[in-house]
Design a protein around this motif. Structure first.
Motif, PDB file in Angstrom:
ATOM      1  N   SER A 115       0.743  -1.164  -0.141  1.00 50.63           N
ATOM      2  CA  SER A 115      -0.035  -0.039   0.099  1.00 50.63           C
ATOM      3  C   SER A 115       0.854   1.322  -0.064  1.00 50.63           C
ATOM      4  CB  SER A 115      -0.793  -0.107   0.922  1.00 50.63           C
ATOM      5  OG  SER A 115      -1.607  -1.157   1.026  1.00 50.63           O
TER       6      SER A 115
ATOM      7  N   THR B 198       1.644   5.601  -0.130  1.00 52.05           N
ATOM      8  CA  THR B 198       1.340   6.926  -0.064  1.00 52.05           C
ATOM      9  C   THR B 198       2.272   7.851  -1.014  1.00 52.05           C
ATOM     10  OG1 THR B 198       2.717   7.231   1.629  1.00 52.05           O
ATOM     11  CG2 THR B 198       0.240   6.595   2.411  1.00 52.05           C
ATOM     12  N   ARG B 199       2.264   9.170  -0.770  1.00 51.81           N
ATOM     13  CA  ARG B 199       3.063   9.826  -1.784  1.00 51.81           C
ATOM     14  C   ARG B 199       4.539   9.561  -1.635  1.00 51.81           C
ATOM     15  NH1 ARG B 199       5.671  14.972  -1.042  1.00 51.81           N
ATOM     16  NH2 ARG B 199       5.631  16.247  -2.910  1.00 51.81           N
TER      17      ARG B 199
ATOM     18  N   CYS C 238       1.296  16.046  -6.582  1.00 53.78           N
ATOM     19  CA  CYS C 238       0.335  15.361  -5.603  1.00 53.78           C
ATOM     20  C   CYS C 238      -0.497  16.458  -4.832  1.00 53.78           C
ATOM     21  CB  CYS C 238       1.103  14.535  -4.516  1.00 53.78           C
ATOM     22  SG  CYS C 238       2.273  13.103  -4.967  1.00 53.78           S
TER      23      CYS C 238
ATOM     24  N   ASP D 144      -0.870  12.197   1.194  1.00 53.02           N
ATOM     25  CA  ASP D 144      -2.260  11.736   0.030  1.00 53.02           C
ATOM     26  C   ASP D 144      -1.580  10.868  -1.050  1.00 53.02           C
ATOM     27  OD1 ASP D 144      -3.964  13.219   1.475  1.00 53.02           O
ATOM     28  OD2 ASP D 144      -3.863  15.013   0.519  1.00 53.02           O
ATOM     29  N   ALA D 145      -2.522  10.421  -1.828  1.00 52.22           N
ATOM     30  CA  ALA D 145      -2.294   9.569  -2.954  1.00 52.22           C
ATOM     31  C   ALA D 145      -1.719  10.558  -4.157  1.00 52.22           C
ATOM     32  CB  ALA D 145      -3.221   8.884  -3.293  1.00 52.22           C
TER      33      ALA D 145
ATOM     34  N   GLN E 136      -8.492  -0.104  -8.061  1.00 54.50           N
ATOM     35  CA  GLN E 136      -8.932   1.229  -8.112  1.00 54.50           C
ATOM     36  C   GLN E 136     -10.302   1.417  -8.786  1.00 54.50           C
ATOM     37  OE1 GLN E 136      -7.905   4.472  -6.902  1.00 54.50           O
ATOM     38  NE2 GLN E 136      -6.258   3.587  -5.734  1.00 54.50           N
TER      39      GLN E 136
ATOM     40  N   ALA F 219      -2.760   2.789  -1.957  1.00 54.83           N
ATOM     41  CA  ALA F 219      -4.021   2.644  -0.990  1.00 54.83           C
ATOM     42  C   ALA F 219      -4.967   3.553  -1.356  1.00 54.83           C
ATOM     43  CB  ALA F 219      -3.047   2.720   0.353  1.00 54.83           C
ATOM     44  N   GLU F 220      -4.654   5.138  -1.385  1.00 48.07           N
ATOM     45  CA  GLU F 220      -5.684   5.977  -1.443  1.00 48.07           C
ATOM     46  C   GLU F 220      -6.412   5.669  -2.630  1.00 48.07           C
ATOM     47  OE1 GLU F 220      -6.367   7.846   1.145  1.00 48.07           O
ATOM     48  OE2 GLU F 220      -5.046   6.628   2.530  1.00 48.07           O
TER      49      GLU F 220
ATOM     50  N   GLU G 121     -12.259  10.832  -6.115  1.00 50.09           N
ATOM     51  CA  GLU G 121     -13.440  11.162  -5.156  1.00 50.09           C
ATOM     52  C   GLU G 121     -14.855  10.220  -5.510  1.00 50.09           C
ATOM     53  OE1 GLU G 121     -15.268  15.009  -3.150  1.00 50.09           O
ATOM     54  OE2 GLU G 121     -15.443  14.848  -5.187  1.00 50.09           O
TER      55      GLU G 121
END
Length: 514
Positions: free
Chosen positions: A5, A7-8, A27, A32-33, A377, A417-418, A422
């Motif tokens: 997973s 992240t940035r 980003c 954040d992703a 995703q 992960a993220e 939206e």
């Protein structure tokens, strides 16, 4: 490389090899992703093969119980990445094509429901940025081969709206692929069941449709016929359409040179009806005419990919294979053949339920995409605009790709992960809306909104006005939680309305900064 997973910081580390090639990563904010990595110095060739009505459950790489052999799509998945939660922006043909090429939901256009026809006016404005026009300004040679179905600027003999009896077949169309960034095109005007039945090359009719074909019978066997009556070119052969598209796509690849990249968009006519497999494929599957036609579609994809590999373009080409919507495969066909063309998802083509718009989406990019990888995703075909812009280092103007998110992070790091998006908006044949965020899917109304009966249900007093499902717990959309979770209904309904009113769903730069 395997990815946990991310992240940035993780993503930057995982894609560090791209930095030497001029990668720029932007980003949303610390932790954040990533939403906009670019690979500007790479400029890969890009090939999109868009099948027509291919279901999520047709390829073996998506459905181990599929009764149709699809070795070429399966091999692509093994050599690249398979997205499990990919969606067409509409559950039918024309709106998806509009959205794929523009990065904009089609319900924002003049087409609020249904599809265009063979004589329809062009739907995409000439000043709207498309995948082709965006890539062309970065030095790409651009080509389109296959089913257009976005309207054409037919010239008529009487100056009136185009129809079967007034088109001047000797005049080039005034608006078509050539108006939207494509250097070359070889297209069918609309679906293979819609007249006029003829080919256009670079805006000109190859052979005028001076003959007339009667309509075929509506039936599920005997070729899976159905085409409408109308003008047809004397040598036009329904069975030869898919081979013709495939051969022209292969020839486009063979014409390319190594000095500049190319973009090839191949919207196939198959396996949409009429199901017309050639003799080579007839009788090769357990699913009769449909299964045989899917097998031929898979072979066509294989021929195009082989042409890329044989020409030496394999390692420098991003190949994407997907579908414009779900399969037209009602319950009666599932029961007859024991084949779930749309997997275990509810519904079929045209419906607002998952079977209408959840589609296969396979990508191969050797050296960049990890072989045999998978991403869960939630993505949409509108996302290709922002993704390709990221790849070539372009910055989309606010007027372009308003519903397009960059999914390159998920391609390169499949366990990101993220969520990149939206939310995502779905749309049915008859204009029913749905919005999905995380596991929650809200449908604005009752019924399928498409082919499956009942298409629409008027709610009775005290009954739910729409549908709410948790797809994590209820992927078959059987347990309507509208009444039990009013707070989620309120939140998602407000988000859908905001997307409608503000004219975009992708955050603007100012929104990202805040």
């Amino acid at each position: 490389m395997t990815h946990d997973s991310l992240t940035r910081r993780d993503f930057l580390k995982a894609t560090g090899c791209l930095a030497a090639m001029g990668a720029l990563v932007a980003c949303r904010g610390e932790g954040d992703a990533c939403v906009a990595p670019t690979v500007a110095a790479v400029r890969p060739n890009i090939v999109i093969v868009l099948a027509d009505d291919l279901g999520y459950g047709d390829p073996g790489c998506y459905n181990a119980q599929s009764k149709i052999p699809t070795p070429h799509m399966d091999r692509l998945a093994a050599e690249g990445i398979r997205f499990t939660d990919a969606h067409s922006p509409s559950a039918v043909c024309t709106p998806t094509r509009y959205s794929l090429l523009t990065g904009r939901y089609c319900w924002r256009s003049s087409l609020k429901s249904g599809v265009l026809w063979g004589y329809s006016e062009p739907l995409i404005e000439t000043d709207r940025l498309t995948l082709a026009s965006m890539l062309k300004r970065h030095g790409y040679r651009t080509g389109c081969v296959g089913k257009w179905h976005l309207g054409l600027g037919w010239v008529t003999s009487d100056g009136e709206t185009a129809k079967a009896d007034n088109v001047d077949w000797n005049r080039p169309v005034t608006h078509g692929p050539q108006s939207l960034g494509f250097d070359s095109s070889f297209i069918l005007p609309a679906s293979l069941d819609m007249d006029p039945y003829c080919w256009l090359e670079n805006g000109r009719v190859v052979e005028a449709p001076t003959d007339h074909t009667p309509a075929s019978k509506r039936r599920w066997d005997g070729g899976g016929g159905y085409w409408r009556a109308g003008p047809i070119a004397p040598s036009f052969d329904f069975t030869n359409v898919l081979p013709t598209i495939t051969s022209n796509a292969v020839e486009f690849v063979k014409r390319q040179e190594r000095d500049s990249p190319f973009f090839l968009y191949v919207p196939l006519t198959a396996p949409h009806t009429p199901w017309m497999p050639t003799d080579e494929f007839r009788g090769t599957t357990e699913v009769d005419w449909y299964g045989d036609f899917v097998a031929q579609t898979d072979a066509s994809i294989g021929r195009i990919v082989k042409a890329l590999d044989d020409a030496g373009f394999r390692d420098e080409t991003l190949v994407i294979v997907t579908s414009d919507n779900g399969s037209h495969w009602p319950v009666a066909q599932i029961e007859r053949f024991g084949h779930r063309a749309n997997g275990n998802w509810r519904g079929q083509k045209a419906d607002i339920h998952e079977g209408g718009h959840r589609v296969p989406f396979v990508c191969r990019w050797p050296g960049r995409i990890e072989p045999g990888s998978r991403s869960d995703q939630t993505i949409c075909l509108t996302d290709l605009m922002a993704t390709f812009a990221a790849i070539v280092g372009d910055t989309l103007p606010s007027s372009a790709g308003p519903d397009s998110y960059n999914i390159l992070p998920a391609m390169l790091a499949p366990k990101l992960a993220e969520p990149i998006r939206e939310a995502i908006v779905h749309h049915s044949l008859h204009g029913t809306f749905a919005i999905r965020q995380g596991p929650w899917k809200l449908i604005d109304g009752l019924g399928s909104g498409g082919f499956t009966a009942p298409q629409k249900i008027e709610p009775e007093l005290g009954e739910p006005a729409g549908q709410l499902y948790n797809l994590d717990n209820d992927p078959a959309e059987q347990n309507n939680l509208w009444s039990q979770r009013p707070e989620i209904v309120t939140r998602l309904a407000a988000l859908l309305e905001r997307y409608k009113q503000q004219g975009h769903s992708r955050p603007t730069l100012s929104e990202v900064r805040t």
